[in-house]
Scaffold this motif. Structure first.
Motif, PDB file in Angstrom:
ATOM      1  N   PRO A  52       0.390  -1.080   0.470  1.00 27.52           N
ATOM      2  CA  PRO A  52      -0.292  -0.097   0.291  1.00 27.52           C
ATOM      3  C   PRO A  52       0.805   0.968  -0.145  1.00 27.52           C
ATOM      4  N   TYR A  53      -0.182   1.936  -0.193  1.00 26.98           N
ATOM      5  CA  TYR A  53       0.598   3.341  -0.482  1.00 26.98           C
ATOM      6  C   TYR A  53       0.978   4.067   0.655  1.00 26.98           C
ATOM      7  N   CYS A  54       0.055   3.469   1.935  1.00 29.74           N
ATOM      8  CA  CYS A  54       0.018   4.159   2.954  1.00 29.74           C
ATOM      9  C   CYS A  54       1.232   4.046   3.882  1.00 29.74           C
ATOM     10  N   THR A  55       1.287   4.967   5.068  1.00 33.04           N
ATOM     11  CA  THR A  55       2.769   4.890   5.541  1.00 33.04           C
ATOM     12  C   THR A  55       2.044   4.890   7.150  1.00 33.04           C
ATOM     13  N   GLY A  56       0.756   5.221   7.056  1.00 30.70           N
ATOM     14  CA  GLY A  56       0.196   4.545   8.585  1.00 30.70           C
ATOM     15  C   GLY A  56       0.921   6.442   9.309  1.00 30.70           C
ATOM     16  N   CYS A  57       0.742   7.195   8.735  1.00 31.64           N
ATOM     17  CA  CYS A  57       1.137   8.303   9.262  1.00 31.64           C
ATOM     18  C   CYS A  57       0.093   9.066  10.326  1.00 31.64           C
ATOM     19  N   MET A  58      -0.972   8.203  10.262  1.00 27.66           N
ATOM     20  CA  MET A  58      -2.085   9.363  11.112  1.00 27.66           C
ATOM     21  C   MET A  58      -2.457  10.854  10.827  1.00 27.66           C
ATOM     22  N   VAL A  59      -1.996  11.573   9.988  1.00 26.75           N
ATOM     23  CA  VAL A  59      -2.296  12.424   9.544  1.00 26.75           C
ATOM     24  C   VAL A  59      -3.390  13.076   9.354  1.00 26.75           C
ATOM     25  N   CYS A  60      -4.090  11.992   8.953  1.00 25.56           N
ATOM     26  CA  CYS A  60      -5.429  11.980   8.158  1.00 25.56           C
ATOM     27  C   CYS A  60      -6.604  11.223   9.584  1.00 25.56           C
ATOM     28  N   VAL A  61      -6.132  10.757  10.236  1.00 26.70           N
ATOM     29  CA  VAL A  61      -6.463   9.927  11.134  1.00 26.70           C
ATOM     30  C   VAL A  61      -7.051  11.786  12.043  1.00 26.70           C
ATOM     31  N   ARG A  62      -6.194  12.019  12.248  1.00 27.34           N
ATOM     32  CA  ARG A  62      -5.754  13.230  12.876  1.00 27.34           C
ATOM     33  C   ARG A  62      -6.736  14.506  12.819  1.00 27.34           C
ATOM     34  N   ALA A  63      -7.179  14.495  11.002  1.00 24.85           N
ATOM     35  CA  ALA A  63      -7.931  15.542  10.230  1.00 24.85           C
ATOM     36  C   ALA A  63      -9.195  15.181   9.959  1.00 24.85           C
ATOM     37  N   CYS A  64      -9.534  14.644  10.471  1.00 25.37           N
ATOM     38  CA  CYS A  64     -10.764  13.623  10.136  1.00 25.37           C
ATOM     39  C   CYS A  64     -12.165  14.524  10.933  1.00 25.37           C
ATOM     40  N   ILE A  95     -11.483   2.326   9.141  1.00 30.78           N
ATOM     41  CA  ILE A  95     -12.328   3.665   9.064  1.00 30.78           C
ATOM     42  C   ILE A  95     -13.846   3.477   8.722  1.00 30.78           C
ATOM     43  N   ASN A  96     -15.109   3.942   9.581  1.00 27.70           N
ATOM     44  CA  ASN A  96     -16.182   3.785   9.859  1.00 27.70           C
ATOM     45  C   ASN A  96     -16.427   4.446   9.170  1.00 27.70           C
ATOM     46  N   LEU A  97     -16.585   4.139   8.051  1.00 25.62           N
ATOM     47  CA  LEU A  97     -17.836   3.922   7.176  1.00 25.62           C
ATOM     48  C   LEU A  97     -19.334   4.997   7.589  1.00 25.62           C
ATOM     49  N   GLY A  98     -19.962   4.459   8.353  1.00 28.28           N
ATOM     50  CA  GLY A  98     -21.353   4.798   8.475  1.00 28.28           C
ATOM     51  C   GLY A  98     -20.471   6.213   9.475  1.00 28.28           C
ATOM     52  N   ARG A  99     -19.697   6.556   9.793  1.00 28.78           N
ATOM     53  CA  ARG A  99     -19.719   8.064   9.810  1.00 28.78           C
ATOM     54  C   ARG A  99     -19.282   8.429   9.537  1.00 28.78           C
ATOM     55  N   CYS A 100     -18.737   8.680   8.468  1.00 29.56           N
ATOM     56  CA  CYS A 100     -17.520   9.190   7.130  1.00 29.56           C
ATOM     57  C   CYS A 100     -18.811  10.410   6.377  1.00 29.56           C
ATOM     58  N   ILE A 101     -18.475  11.634   6.061  1.00 29.13           N
ATOM     59  CA  ILE A 101     -19.303  12.146   6.198  1.00 29.13           C
ATOM     60  C   ILE A 101     -18.796  13.309   4.206  1.00 29.13           C
ATOM     61  N   LEU A 102     -18.122  12.276   3.562  1.00 28.63           N
ATOM     62  CA  LEU A 102     -17.612  12.517   2.978  1.00 28.63           C
ATOM     63  C   LEU A 102     -17.102  13.689   1.962  1.00 28.63           C
ATOM     64  N   CYS A 103     -16.445  14.075   3.620  1.00 25.85           N
ATOM     65  CA  CYS A 103     -15.945  15.734   3.085  1.00 25.85           C
ATOM     66  C   CYS A 103     -14.333  15.886   2.106  1.00 25.85           C
ATOM     67  N   GLY A 104     -13.836  14.569   2.312  1.00 28.93           N
ATOM     68  CA  GLY A 104     -12.809  14.805   1.447  1.00 28.93           C
ATOM     69  C   GLY A 104     -11.835  15.132   2.240  1.00 28.93           C
ATOM     70  N   ILE A 105     -11.454  15.485   3.480  1.00 26.91           N
ATOM     71  CA  ILE A 105     -10.342  16.059   3.545  1.00 26.91           C
ATOM     72  C   ILE A 105      -9.451  15.090   3.827  1.00 26.91           C
ATOM     73  N   CYS A 106      -9.281  13.951   3.588  1.00 26.63           N
ATOM     74  CA  CYS A 106      -8.260  12.626   4.009  1.00 26.63           C
ATOM     75  C   CYS A 106      -6.945  12.867   3.142  1.00 26.63           C
ATOM     76  N   VAL A 107      -8.183  12.903   2.245  1.00 32.63           N
ATOM     77  CA  VAL A 107      -7.584  13.632   0.980  1.00 32.63           C
ATOM     78  C   VAL A 107      -6.998  14.485   0.477  1.00 32.63           C
ATOM     79  N   ASP A 108      -7.044  15.040   0.626  1.00 34.12           N
ATOM     80  CA  ASP A 108      -6.324  16.279   0.738  1.00 34.12           C
ATOM     81  C   ASP A 108      -5.021  16.363   1.887  1.00 34.12           C
ATOM     82  N   VAL A 109      -4.749  15.515   3.057  1.00 32.21           N
ATOM     83  CA  VAL A 109      -4.072  16.214   3.866  1.00 32.21           C
ATOM     84  C   VAL A 109      -2.898  15.027   3.515  1.00 32.21           C
ATOM     85  N   CYS A 110      -3.106  14.280   3.063  1.00 30.62           N
ATOM     86  CA  CYS A 110      -2.748  12.518   3.057  1.00 30.62           C
ATOM     87  C   CYS A 110      -1.625  13.431   2.243  1.00 30.62           C
TER      88      CYS A 110
END
Ligand code: SF4
Ligand code: SF4
Lengths: 188, 373
Positions: A52-64, A95-110
């Motif tokens: 995977p591309y993901c390194t687990g840096c947690m930036v998206c986790v904090r920005a969500c 990811i709990n997709l039931g809570r995700c609001i599809l804002c795309g912030i995680c994509v922006d910050v990665c």
């Protein structure tokens, strides 16, 4: 009274017209989503390494904004074997997709091109927590998205996992289906 | 004699009727208690709070980039207009000037959102008046706008597209061509919708002269937007206090005469035409260039406070923002036009008939997400 007759004329005029609406259940009849459509987030797969591309840096986790993700980082064994440039790699991701609001912030910050809003939007489940997806499922969603849209990283020089020490970067073995026009055969 | 008098009094006891919160014509979860004497409404009392989500309080715990998602959900029919307000407020506080291109993209999308919002009003208002057709036509036009939004922002409703200092992504390559078809279609659509309902006998009978308030009363009650303009007051934040780049466009402010339900309806139809004009001008002038000023991802505005007014489809949408210098606001207060316009409901319902209550409530075009916040 005249207004009433005028109304009926409109009804008659439109009665034979082609319907405006698209039908939903059959896949071939329904509306296709736009290339930019933001469905549920998915993790992308680096076919060159493969990992995977993901390194687990947690930036998206904090920005969500809804705190619906969690991630765990681990040492990358491929880095030790000099097969990959990624020192760290994702171990588990939820990811709990039931809570995700599809804002795309995680994509922006990665910073690693590792997460993308896929075109997945039909995820009804019978259980409340049925939409808690783990790393494997997110990866599957990502691979489906990559295959369907021919996704390529926005910054390949920085984010590819192919080790630089190996010299010239080998021609990336592209998967069948990749490289098709973006979005023309987007999944629904 | 004694007995008869008592019966007479008993006859005149006002009957209390509960409209909502689950009434289909209340446009959300809004409860209206009315006391009727026969068919006449003698007293009315709106109750709000059924959709209260504490958005203003939630804002205090979120970073500025995350607040945009909350503002999306205030006025969920005109999301981009709300996004624009909060982003401009933060920009004003930070002294950031978004690039030209971003300003134009914002204006184009916000005006389209205004059309989409008024189209929903058009459809639902027809439904309130007992006509089934308009909602199908209104939604057809709204759908076209939303399809364009989907191609630009990636979402049909909760866009999270406007950013502090610009917009998220540049417009797609086929934007110009799509825009031309869309504008032509919308122009035809607005005319068709207008033709379909505005001069319909039954519609006129149900809306003309119903729920009228005077301009003075409307101003006293803090009414803004189409509901105020219907009373003949040409007040529009876009012209009276131009924000963004609205001073560069040539557009009129439609006003009504009597301040009744029909005027409130027709002002919105006219506004759609004006918005189309603005979009045409903006698309023609759209410059090349950057789409976002360089703002740090975690914006930290300096200590201070700011108030910013914008014209949302429902009226004067204001944001009051207090910053303590951190990455989260100290206080966010929203002046929601729906909430303020709702104050006029009691005045409009004065001496109205029960059957008109739905029509009058519909003509204010409230969005409960914004009323309750
Ligand atoms: S998706 Fe991106 S931001 Fe999130 S943990 Fe992985 S690499 Fe970091
Ligand atoms: S899209 Fe938004 S809500 Fe969903 S996981 Fe990403 S940051 Fe969180």
């Amino acid at each position: 009274m005249i207004g009433f007759i005028e109304g009926l004329v409109v009804t008659l005029k439109t009665a034979l017209r082609k319907p405006v609406t698209d039908e939903y259940p059959e896949p071939e009849k329904r509306r296709q989503v736009e290339p930019r459509y933001m469905g549920f987030p998915a993790l992308l797969w680096d076919y060159d390494v493969p990992e995977p591309y993901c390194t687990g840096c947690m930036v998206c986790v904090r920005a969500c904004p809804t705190q619906c993700m969690s991630a765990q980082m681990t040492d990358n064994p491929k880095y030790a074997d000099e097969q990959s440039r990624r020192r760290k790699i994702i171990e588990s991701f939820e990811i709990n997709l039931g809570r995700c609001i599809l804002c795309g912030i995680c994509v922006d910050v990665c910073n690693f091109d590792a997460i993308e809003m896929s075109h997945e939007h039909e995820l009804s489940k019978y259980e409340r927590n049925g939409n808690r997806v783990d790393l494997g499922q997110l990866m599957d969603m990502g691979r489906k998205f990559q295959g369907d849209t021919g996704w390529s990283p926005s910054n390949p020089a920085k984010n590819s996992g192919v080790p630089v020490a190996k010299g010239s970067r080998r021609a990336a073995p592209r998967r069948a289906g990749a490289g098709s026009a973006v979005g023309s055969d987007a999944p629904s | 004699m004694q007995i008869q008098q008592q019966t007479q009094q008993a006859d005149s006891i006002d009957l209390m009727i509960n409209m909502g919160p689950q009434h289909p014509s209340t446009h959300g979860v809004f409860r209206l208690v009315i006391w009727v004497d026969g068919e006449k409404i003698v007293r009315s009392e709106p109750h709000i709070g059924y959709l209260h989500r504490g958005s203003e309080k939630l804002c205090e715990g979120e970073q500025y980039s995350q607040i945009i998602t909350l503002f999306d959900r205030l006025d969920y029919v005109a999301n981009l207009n709300c996004e624009l307000a909060i982003c401009m407020a933060v920009e004003k506080l930070m002294g950031v000037q978004p690039p030209e291109r971003a300003e134009y993209i914002r204006v184009i999308l916000c005006e389209l959102n205004r059309i989409a919002s008024h189209m929903l009003f058009y459809g639902v208002y027809g439904l309130d008046a007992g006509a089934m057709t308009p909602i199908l036509y209104g939604f057809r036009e709204r759908e076209r706008v939303q399809a364009l939004f989907e191609s630009v922002t990636g979402a049909r409703m909760m866009h999270n597209y406007i950013r502090v200092g610009g917009v998220n992504e540049d417009i797609p390559d086929d934007f110009g061509a799509r825009m031309n078809t869309l504008l032509d279609q919308l122009e035809r659509g607005v005319e068709e919708c207008d033709e379909l309902l505005s001069q319909n006998e039954m519609f006129l009978a149900r809306t003309k002269g119903i729920g009228a308030i005077s301009a003075e009363e409307a101003i006293d009650l803090g009414v803004t937007g189409p509901a105020l303009r219907a009373c003949g007051v040409a007040e529009d934040v876009r012209t009276s206090e131009p924000y963004s780049i609205y001073d560069r466009f040539d557009f009129g402010v439609p006003v009504g005469t009597y301040g009744d339900c029909w005027d409130r309806y027709y002002v919105r139809i006219e506004e759609m035409r004006q918005s189309l004009g603005i979009v045409r001008q903006a698309v023609a002038q759209l410059p090349e260039g950057e789409i976002a000023a360089s703002v740090r991802r975690i914006a930290r505005p300096p200590k201070g406070e700011v108030y910013l007014r914008t014209e949302s489809p429902r009226g004067d949408f204001g944001v009051f923002l207090v910053s303590d210098g951190s990455d989260k606001p100290y206080r966010v207060k929203v002046r929601a036009p729906s909430f303020c316009n709702l104050q006029a409901l009691q005045a409009m319902l004065r001496d109205a008939y029960v059957a008109d209550a739905v029509i009058i409530l519909g003509s204010i075009d409230i969005i409960l997400g914004e009323v309750d916040r």
